[in-house]
Motif scaffolding. Sequence first.
Motif, PDB file in Angstrom:
ATOM      1  N   ILE A 287       0.879  -1.178   0.000  1.00  0.00           N
ATOM      2  CA  ILE A 287       0.000   0.000   0.000  1.00  0.00           C
ATOM      3  C   ILE A 287       0.912   1.223   0.000  1.00  0.00           C
ATOM      4  N   ASP A 288       0.784   2.073  -1.018  1.00  0.00           N
ATOM      5  CA  ASP A 288       1.649   3.237  -1.126  1.00  0.00           C
ATOM      6  C   ASP A 288       1.287   4.237  -0.019  1.00  0.00           C
ATOM      7  N   PRO A 289       2.203   4.444   0.949  1.00  0.00           N
ATOM      8  CA  PRO A 289       1.831   5.317   2.069  1.00  0.00           C
ATOM      9  C   PRO A 289       1.536   6.746   1.624  1.00  0.00           C
ATOM     10  N   ILE A 290       2.170   7.182   0.543  1.00  0.00           N
ATOM     11  CA  ILE A 290       1.932   8.559   0.093  1.00  0.00           C
ATOM     12  C   ILE A 290       0.510   8.683  -0.449  1.00  0.00           C
TER      13      ILE A 290
ATOM     14  N   TYR B 266      -1.982   6.607   0.187  1.00  0.00           N
ATOM     15  CA  TYR B 266      -2.968   6.222   1.196  1.00  0.00           C
ATOM     16  C   TYR B 266      -3.085   7.256   2.316  1.00  0.00           C
TER      17      TYR B 266
END
Lengths: 266, 264
Positions: free
Chosen positions: B138-141, B143
């Motif tokens: 999951i791309d933290p940026i 998300y």
Amino acid sequence: MSSAKDQLAIEMVNVEKTFGQQRVLKGINLPVAKGETTVIVGGSGQGKSVILKHMLGLMKPSSGEVRVFGRDLARMKKQELYEVRKDYGVLFQNVALFDSMTVFDNVALPLRERTKKSQAEIARIVEEKLALMALEGAAGKYPAQISGGMQKRVGLARALALEPKIVFFDEPTTGLDVHKSNEIYRLFHATQQQLKYTAVIVSHDVPKIFKLADSVALMAGGEIQGCMSPEDFQRSDNPLIRQFVEVTMGPIYTNDKEEAVSRETV
Amino acid sequence: MTFATPFKKLGDQSLFFFEAVGRAGIFLLVCLISMLKPPYKLHPIIRQLYFIGSRSGFVILFTGLFTGMVLGLQGYYPLAKFGSEGLLGSAVALSLIRELGPVLTALMVIGRAGSAICAGIGIMRNSEQIDALECMAIDPIKYLLAPKFVASILSLPLLTFIFDIIGIIGGFLVGVALFGVNQGTYFQGMYSSVQWIDIEMGIVKSLVFGLLIVWIASAKGYFLHLERSGGFGAEGVSRTTTDAVVISSVSVLIWDYLITALMI
């Protein structure tokens, strides 16, 4: 040769890592066979977690390759790396649960973000995973409201939510008492039987961890000292491995040579 | 060794500074791209709008009202001295719309939401929650940060409008209700002196401030582990949050000057 390579889930080839002046990994070569359990043991601060972070793609090697199913992680674009990680499940040393979400939401997150499943289906899967971990009553609680052992089980439920092909465990039993550790090992064994995943475990819970391992590697002095079956590991004449085995287990096992010597002296 | 030490220190520090600036620049670009890239999820954006925007409403109403009242108070006496209290309306409105509205709103949002964004992201970085997101692919940026960027850029102009309007009402309360300035003159002066360019300036400023606030707060939190001091533990988070508040407040004032100079 190629068929042997196909049997590998992960292969680290001559991986070196330096932080500033410090050389933490000095040429790591480590194969992880598909469907098996590879355990990395070693003292604290030897760089076990650093190896794991390389396998996860959270760190890039200064030189060398980390191949996952034959593809080098270090040369991947971010998007490709995410593709590889879709097959991963990770149980972190400090569990790293999302502390502002409930247990249910923690386990549901990968399903919500990564699949197109309906809410009802997600709820069903989450409840099934929580039941598997004997956590039915805890779904509505926050991570800070449950015990350390329960947090580990939530972490395991979250790691397994998407039925990954490779699961990484960073010190899965640290800080737990004997009963809780055994419970985690039992759950690990049961879920691996069921889901057939490849497991990489970093641990210093020796000798218990040997019972679960298909192969054991010792991390010492920035290098991997042999990667072999637990039996061979305990009988190895590599001085570093012998020292580790004796310190952690006491001189229970001796190898043939030593037995021969002791017989001669008697 | 002793001769070279100060130079080495200076070099180290400059390198560190430029590295941090470069990193923050690339970070801004990545955040903006992932903000614009589909899929768009409405729910997290609404939650952030609620937190950054709606929850700031009360404090904005309060500061806006008192700023307008104090402008009425400060403006009335000098204007009355020259018999031109009729200009009170335009004085209050212009200073609010062009300057005080955007700047004070931004400073309030920094105190409320900027600090919270930085501390929240910083704690997630410290406790490996961001790594956990990465490992779950999951791309933290996308998300975590993209919804905050959208919400902050949208919230600031809206909050500024509220600030301006409530400020003008505050000025009205003091000028008209307290000092007896003619009600029609108060609003007529405002109507004839406030140009579209003034409102435009207010909007541009609040959009830029909205971006500045969320950018600095999230960059400081996201790169907590790369801070010079290491950013460890509770102290690391608190120090970084303080830094974020100071840097964004100062940047808001600097950009306020730059935008005014460009648009005036």
